[in-house]
Design a protein around this motif. Sequence first.
Motif, short mmCIF file in Angstrom:
data_model
loop_
_atom_site.label_atom_id
_atom_site.label_comp_id
_atom_site.label_asym_id
_atom_site.label_seq_id
_atom_site.Cartn_x
_atom_site.Cartn_y
_atom_site.Cartn_z
N LEU A 11 -10.33 -0.06 5.37
CA LEU A 11 -10.93 0.90 6.29
C LEU A 11 -9.86 1.78 6.93
O LEU A 11 -9.53 1.65 8.11
N THR A 12 -9.30 2.71 6.17
CA THR A 12 -8.30 3.62 6.71
C THR A 12 -8.82 5.06 6.68
O THR A 12 -9.65 5.42 5.85
N ALA A 13 -8.31 5.85 7.61
CA ALA A 13 -8.72 7.24 7.71
C ALA A 13 -8.17 8.05 6.54
O ALA A 13 -7.23 7.63 5.85
N GLY A 14 -8.75 9.21 6.33
CA GLY A 14 -8.31 10.08 5.26
C GLY A 14 -6.83 10.41 5.37
O GLY A 14 -6.35 10.78 6.44
N GLY A 15 -6.09 10.26 4.27
CA GLY A 15 -4.67 10.58 4.27
C GLY A 15 -3.77 9.49 4.79
O GLY A 15 -2.55 9.66 4.85
N VAL A 16 -4.35 8.35 5.18
CA VAL A 16 -3.57 7.23 5.72
C VAL A 16 -3.54 6.11 4.69
O VAL A 16 -4.58 5.71 4.16
N ASP A 17 -2.35 5.60 4.42
CA ASP A 17 -2.18 4.54 3.44
C ASP A 17 -2.06 3.18 4.13
O ASP A 17 -1.24 3.01 5.03
N PHE A 18 -2.86 2.22 3.67
CA PHE A 18 -2.68 0.84 4.11
C PHE A 18 -1.56 0.21 3.29
O PHE A 18 -1.48 0.38 2.08
N VAL A 19 -0.69 -0.54 3.98
CA VAL A 19 0.41 -1.24 3.32
C VAL A 19 0.21 -2.74 3.48
O VAL A 19 0.27 -3.26 4.59
N PRO A 20 -0.06 -3.47 2.40
CA PRO A 20 -0.20 -4.92 2.51
C PRO A 20 1.11 -5.54 3.00
O PRO A 20 2.19 -5.17 2.52
N TYR A 21 1.01 -6.47 3.94
CA TYR A 21 2.23 -7.09 4.46
C TYR A 21 3.06 -7.71 3.34
O TYR A 21 4.29 -7.56 3.30
N LEU A 22 2.42 -8.39 2.41
CA LEU A 22 3.16 -9.11 1.38
C LEU A 22 3.83 -8.17 0.38
O LEU A 22 4.59 -8.62 -0.48
N SER A 23 3.59 -6.87 0.49
CA SER A 23 4.19 -5.91 -0.44
C SER A 23 5.54 -5.40 0.03
O SER A 23 6.24 -4.73 -0.74
N VAL A 24 5.94 -5.70 1.28
CA VAL A 24 7.19 -5.13 1.80
C VAL A 24 8.35 -6.08 1.56
O VAL A 24 8.17 -7.30 1.45
N PRO A 25 9.57 -5.54 1.48
CA PRO A 25 10.74 -6.40 1.26
C PRO A 25 10.89 -7.42 2.39
O PRO A 25 10.71 -7.08 3.57
N GLY A 26 11.20 -8.65 2.03
CA GLY A 26 11.42 -9.69 3.03
C GLY A 26 10.19 -10.49 3.41
O GLY A 26 10.27 -11.44 4.19
N ALA A 27 9.03 -10.11 2.86
CA ALA A 27 7.77 -10.78 3.25
C ALA A 27 7.39 -11.90 2.30
O ALA A 27 6.26 -12.39 2.35
#
Length: 392
Positions: free
Chosen positions: A215-231
């Motif tokens: 559920l994100t607004a137009g033009g806004v990207d959701f970033v899964p926590y487990l996708s970032v370095p160090g997670a």
Amino acid sequence: MTRIPHETADEPNPLRALTLDRLRSRTSMKWRTYPDDVLPLWVAEMDVPLAEPVVRALTEALALGDTGYPAGTSYAEALADFADKRWGWEGLAVERTAIVPDVMLGVVEMIKLVTGPGDAVVVNPPVYPPFYQFVEHMDRQVIEAPLGTDLRIDMGALEEAFRRAVTDRAHAAYLLCSPHNPTGTVHTAAELAAVAALADRHGVRVVADEIHAPLTAGGVDFVPYLSVPGAERGLSLMSASKAWNLAGLKAALAVAGPAAAADLARLPEEVSHGPSHLGIIAHTAALRDGTDWLDALLAGLDDNRRLLADLLAEQLPAITYRPGDGTYLAWLDCRALGLGDDPADVFLHRGRVALSSGVPFGTGGTGHVRLNLATSPELLTEAVRRMAAALH
């Protein structure tokens, strides 16, 4: 069965599909907690019909009598495919998932895996009230790291909370709300990477509640926590329940980072008995075939955020509202109205509009209300009119 008034060919805005009379025939919490003269814009249920693929999948299951116990990995496979296509995240490994009854019960089980009684759990208030309730019921101590004035994670406050959490305790966890409820804040990749680095430095395990992820607004990207370095040591809870209005069809998924697979493997087998088989069927159908419906909903929510901002500016300019980049929730700062700690009580009794009180959301919640804008523009307009009238 009666066909839902929702056409799949054109995917119209589902927020405009149901009349008030039709909504009042519902028997769920949102519509039965208050008398009929109250407009309910509080609990996180949406005023929408079900997506047609979900109806079709459930109808077929019922016709088959397919109402037994859940089995297989179809839900996890559907979520992995959705995450790849929607967020560009290819790292959701089906073998590192487990079905759980719902997101909050999944949160409880994840915290049990990485902490013990008496340990600390860090939260970012103002935040979803069950974070406090469930954590304290588990005999863990809540430590607050309040959001900054910009309603984003305050890294300095978070580091101080992590220090306190690990002092004289064996283990600690951080319960991350992403996107954040009630503010609608969508954390950036840089913010999440900073969280992961802090957690690693202090030995704090991150458990991410990502129930509002689609559920994100137009033009806004959701970033899964487990996708970032160090997670890699993180644990996440995901579900289709909020984005497709499936709270009554219980099912969620716990997802482990590569270095947390052994933790997830210790999840008691009986936990997987909790989800509903019909729930899993519904959630899987939503993720696989309900994305056109979701896109129509997201466009409608964008319209409603703009509408709410305009209505408040015109009729209640003393209320501060920063439209969130995610969720369908609006966090309204009503302190300038002089209504005391709990303006929701005033809006309910004088205006006959039910909103969520900000008080249970923890530090930073007094003088605020949470409004659910996942309704028709007409009901949203009437609700703001009543709120304004309540001041006179």
